[in-house]
Design a protein around this motif. Structure first.
Motif, PDB file in Angstrom:
ATOM      1  N   LEU A  43      66.090   0.750   0.552  1.00 15.20           N
ATOM      2  CA  LEU A  43      65.789  -0.269  -0.458  1.00 15.20           C
ATOM      3  C   LEU A  43      64.667  -1.182   0.018  1.00 15.20           C
ATOM      4  CD1 LEU A  43      69.362  -1.160  -1.650  1.00 15.20           C
ATOM      5  CD2 LEU A  43      67.480  -0.506  -3.117  1.00 15.20           C
ATOM      6  N   LEU A  44      64.723  -1.560   1.291  1.00 19.43           N
ATOM      7  CA  LEU A  44      63.712  -2.497   1.785  1.00 19.43           C
ATOM      8  C   LEU A  44      62.340  -1.837   1.844  1.00 19.43           C
ATOM      9  CD1 LEU A  44      65.630  -4.361   4.616  1.00 19.43           C
ATOM     10  CD2 LEU A  44      65.094  -5.137   2.323  1.00 19.43           C
ATOM     11  N   ALA A  57      73.370  -2.817  -2.978  1.00 21.43           N
ATOM     12  CA  ALA A  57      72.046  -2.717  -3.579  1.00 21.43           C
ATOM     13  C   ALA A  57      71.780  -3.910  -4.485  1.00 21.43           C
ATOM     14  CB  ALA A  57      71.926  -1.421  -4.363  1.00 21.43           C
ATOM     15  N   LEU A  58      72.802  -4.313  -5.259  1.00 20.56           N
ATOM     16  CA  LEU A  58      72.619  -5.456  -6.152  1.00 20.56           C
ATOM     17  C   LEU A  58      72.307  -6.719  -5.360  1.00 20.56           C
ATOM     18  CD1 LEU A  58      75.325  -5.262  -8.952  1.00 20.56           C
ATOM     19  CD2 LEU A  58      72.869  -4.981  -9.120  1.00 20.56           C
ATOM     20  N   VAL A  91      80.856   0.129  -2.928  1.00 21.62           N
ATOM     21  CA  VAL A  91      80.357  -0.892  -2.007  1.00 21.62           C
ATOM     22  C   VAL A  91      78.832  -0.784  -1.905  1.00 21.62           C
ATOM     23  CG1 VAL A  91      80.369  -1.686   0.384  1.00 21.62           C
ATOM     24  CG2 VAL A  91      82.498  -1.019  -0.714  1.00 21.62           C
ATOM     25  N   ASP A  92      78.331   0.447  -1.905  1.00 21.49           N
ATOM     26  CA  ASP A  92      76.877   0.644  -1.870  1.00 21.49           C
ATOM     27  C   ASP A  92      76.199   0.062  -3.112  1.00 21.49           C
ATOM     28  OD1 ASP A  92      76.286   1.675   0.546  1.00 21.49           O
ATOM     29  OD2 ASP A  92      76.409   3.770  -0.039  1.00 21.49           O
ATOM     30  N   VAL A  93      76.842   0.238  -4.258  1.00 25.40           N
ATOM     31  CA  VAL A  93      76.282  -0.340  -5.492  1.00 25.40           C
ATOM     32  C   VAL A  93      76.157  -1.851  -5.333  1.00 25.40           C
ATOM     33  CG1 VAL A  93      76.699  -0.731  -7.938  1.00 25.40           C
ATOM     34  CG2 VAL A  93      77.206   1.493  -6.950  1.00 25.40           C
ATOM     35  N   PHE A 114      60.592  -0.588  -8.657  1.00 27.21           N
ATOM     36  CA  PHE A 114      61.020   0.407  -7.678  1.00 27.21           C
ATOM     37  C   PHE A 114      62.462   0.208  -7.219  1.00 27.21           C
ATOM     38  CE2 PHE A 114      56.354   0.574  -7.028  1.00 27.21           C
ATOM     39  CZ  PHE A 114      56.204   1.876  -7.452  1.00 27.21           C
ATOM     40  N   VAL A 115      62.877  -1.035  -7.035  1.00 23.53           N
ATOM     41  CA  VAL A 115      64.202  -1.248  -6.440  1.00 23.53           C
ATOM     42  C   VAL A 115      65.342  -0.658  -7.293  1.00 23.53           C
ATOM     43  CG1 VAL A 115      65.839  -3.018  -5.713  1.00 23.53           C
ATOM     44  CG2 VAL A 115      63.488  -3.127  -4.955  1.00 23.53           C
TER      45      VAL A 115
END
Lengths: 372, 382
Positions: free
Chosen positions: B48-49, B251-252, B246-248, B189-190
């Motif tokens: 993400l970064l 990301a948020l 948890v990944d969702v 993009f994110v």
């Protein structure tokens, strides 16, 4: 020493050949990537769906709408209702043009009028391009209608070098070679390395008396050969399918590709020696591989756009330099004087990565010894 | 006193069921697997970064070389008009046209401008002066934008000495950017990368979890127990499902804190639809696991599936720019629908009323994938 390296290399190739699925995927995957990256990545904004709400319905407003759709940049999107923003919300249009009811009246009276344009800013790059085209279109319209002074004190004779037809494949395809020839050779090498550890066969290897350097050389050589075959297939078919031929001296590319494959394989061996499981190794290789070769290499957007701390990482990514070599060979054609430095950087990358792999293998041997 | 004992007995009975025993085994296995936890947290964060920061399509600060054979006020005015908006940076003054050409050829300069000696005279006489421009066309997209930009500036350029007086144009296009007024490219993009990360992780983690049991032969042992294939799979999926959610959330939170990405939709609906998409990813993973025999094969076939999924999804390159064939193909791509949902809910703040076609497609795909892969899973075992 030579015979041991050769034996290790041929053992590795034999093992590689025996696993049919892996063998098939090792050649299918690069080809698939070539086709998908080569065909699907297009940056130029074309065929943007837009809606026009013409509240004037006059001769002039029709002329304005016609002007909008005169090029292949915009195409009208079907739309019903009264609120053009709904079409943008839904995603069926990227922009909405609203021509005010007094458009032609004001123009005929010599008063300025303004057309409202709502642009979907989700895709910032697209949005910027859409704005610029609207402004250019508006100017063309004004010229067509003799509403502004069409004389232009300064004109430019513009020539686009290397790629006058602006074929995007000429930019993308040489970059795809860099991505594909980094990811897949390193992936295979990493799996080959970590498998020995996971299945504990590494102990047998140590017992056999082959040194870590010889082991790495043997494995590396085997996957360098596999990578070479891959490069031949990918570059050969790529040139045929996308119509990309050599623009100049191909020897820098030949040397550069060999060195680049060597650094990709060393990178795979390094990660293979450092990770505990195949899953971890593949995750590591694909994550680092895609991030560096795809994002930090200038494959899609210019490297000069990468902001500060990341730009340092980008400076040591071999793919960045190989892309320059590859684009030079296929598009620019300046040959050795243009890319000698880049070939040198890739060479240094290969040496550094190999030495690092050799070191972490030494550490791994100590671990294995201690565990016994 | 009595209801408490009743509840205790009920809980004990529930925990004694086969499904819960399996579930407990899976949860323990996952909690012991440090590698998996790392896999679920570290790669998504890095991806993400890096995607958010590194992918920047701006065409700006292009190095421009100028051979100015006039050295007068009018030529300086032209150069400053061209470099005013920072699309071009006046970065070299080669001595001759030939040197300029060599620099453009090597890629050191993106564009070259030659202002001929008769420039000033022609402008003073009110005639059209012509300048020469070379653009490095290797990057076709940037070259096209640079080309359009130069022409646009020259159409408006009125040097001080020229007789033509500028007049404001009678029609202006008042452009408003919706949803992303600052035109920050990371906002595009994110959300895309969020979908990409979920696809990669969900399919890989579930495929590896299953194949590992096959690899080590423990799958047969599991199957010898009276548990049904459904129970085994469900017990495997349930903890993964929770971890992927948890990944969702990760990301948020990252999008919000690092990139200032707004969230304009309804959060519960978003989590629900993300859950649907996680099921699609897990379904792909199970399917892969039924096809492959070893971890190595799973890892490679996951590549085979995920690469086209990612590249035709519009996560990186916009879908409209793709050739017609790929545009059509992308409609079959669950990731494309999920990314449309993410962008729609994060940036546009729309809900099911406009996103229902995408949500429906995802639901159908999730169900079809799960049903198909479970039936394959069962049949390959018998």
């Amino acid at each position: 020493m030579r015979s041991r390296v050769r034996a290790q290399c041929s053992k590795e190739l034999l093992q590689f050949r025996r696993d049919r699925l892996t063998l098939g995927l090792a050649f299918l995957l690069p080809l698939l990537s070539l086709l998908i990256l080569g065909f699907a990545i297009r940056l130029e904004t074309k065929h943007i769906p837009i809606v026009v709400q013409d509240l004037d319905r006059s001769h002039l407003s029709y002329a304005f709408t016609d002007r909008l759709f005169a090029t292949d940049q915009f195409h009208p999107s079907r739309w019903r209702g009264t609120d053009p923003v709904a079409a943008i919300d839904r995603g069926s249009a990227r922009a909405a043009v609203i021509i005010p009811p007094d458009f032609s009246r004001r123009l005929k009276a010599g008063k300025p009028s303004s057309v409202q344009v709502l642009v979907d800013g989700t895709d910032a790059n697209n949005a910027r391009v859409i704005r610029n085209s609207f402004q250019a279109t508006t100017e063309f319209f004004l010229r067509d209608q003799d509403l502004i002074d069409a004389t232009q004190p300064v004109r430019a004779r513009i020539r686009l070098w290397f790629n006058p037809g602006r074929k995007e494949s000429l930019y993308i395809v040489p970059g795809v070679y860099a991505v594909v020839l980094w990811i897949f050779p390193s992936l295979l090498a990493a799996i080959a390395m970590v498998r020995e550890k996971e299945k504990q066969t590494i102990l047998q290897v140590y017992a056999s008396g082959i040194g870590p350097g010889e082991l790495l050389l043997g494995k590396g050589l085997a996957y360098l050969l596999v990578g070479g075959a891959m490069a031949l297939v990918v570059m050969g078919l790529g040139s045929l399918i996308f119509g990309v031929g050599f623009a100049g001296d191909p020897t820098p590319l030949l040397v550069g590709t060999t060195l680049y494959l060597a650094s990709a394989v060393s990178f795979g061996l390094l990660l293979g020696a450092r990770s505990a499981t195949q899953n971890a190794a593949v995750q590591g290789v694909s994550l680092i591989g895609f991030l560096t070769a795809l994002l930090l290499s200038g494959f899609i957007y210019p490297v000069s756009n990468i902001p500060f701390p990341l730009s340092l990482v980008s400076a040591i990514v071999p793919a960045r330099y190989f892309i320059l070599i590859s684009r030079d060979a296929y598009v620019r054609g300046t040959g050795w004087p243009g890319v000698a430095f880049d070939v040198l950087v890739v060479l240094v990358g290969a040496v550094v990565l190999f030495v690092a792999a050799r070191r972490s293998l030494g550490a791994m041997q100590l671990d294995a010894g201690a565990g016994r | 006193m009595k209801p408490v004992r009743l509840l205790k007995g009920w809980v004990r009975r529930l925990l004694a069921t086969r499904f819960l025993a399996l579930l407990r085994k899976e949860i323990q296995q996952i909690l012991r697997d440090r590698q998996l936890i790392k896999l679920l947290l570290i790669p998504p964060t890095i991806q993400l970064l890096v995607y958010g920061f590194a992918l920047n399509p701006d065409v700006r600060f292009l190095p421009l070389g100028v051979v100015d054979e006039v050295h007068g006020a009018s030529s300086r005015e032209l150069i400053s008009a061209l470099t005013e908006n920072q699309v071009f940076v006046d970065s070299a003054r080669p001595g001759s046209e030939r040197e300029l050409a060599r620099k453009v050829e090597r890629g050191e300069l993106t564009a070259g401008l030659v202002i001929p000696p008769d420039f000033r005279r022609r402008i003073a006489q009110g005639r059209t002066a012509e300048v020469q421009v070379f653009i490095d066309g290797v990057d076709a997209n940037s070259a096209g934008i640079a080309n359009g930009y130069i022409q646009q500036i020259l159409r408006r350029f009125r040097p001080a000495g020229s007789p033509a007086t500028p007049r404001p144009p009678p029609v202006t296009a008042a452009v408003t950017f919706l949803y992303n007024p600052g035109l920050r490219s990371s906002w595009f993009f994110v959300p895309g990368v969020m979908g990409l990360v979920l696809t990669l992780i969900a399919s890989l983690v579930s495929a590896v979890a299953l194949v590992r049991e096959k690899d080590t032969g423990t799958l047969e042992q599991l199957l010898m127990t009276p548990a049904s294939a459904w129970e085994i799979l469900l017990a495997k999926i349930a903890p993964l499902f929770v971890l992927l959610q948890v990944d969702v959330a990760l990301a948020l939170v990252l999008g919000r804190t690092v990139f200032g990405l707004p969230f304009r939709g309804q959060l519960p609906l978003f989590l629900l639809l993300s859950g649907l998409y996680v099921f699609v990813g897990i379904g792909i993973g199970i399917l892969l696991a039924t096809v492959c025999r070893s971890q190595q094969q799973v890892l490679l076939t996951a590549f085979f599936i995920n690469l086209p999924l990612v590249q035709t999804s519009g996560a990186i390159a916009p879908i409209e720019s793709m050739p017609a064939f790929f545009r059509g193909l992308s409609l079959l791509n669950p990731l494309r629908h999920y990314i449309t949902i993410v962008r729609g809910m994060q940036l546009k703040g729309v809900g099911l009323e406009t996103l229902w076609p995408h949500a429906l497609t995802l639901a159908i795909m999730a169900m079809a994938l799960m049903a198909f892969s479970v039936s394959r899973f069962r049949s390959q075992l018998s």
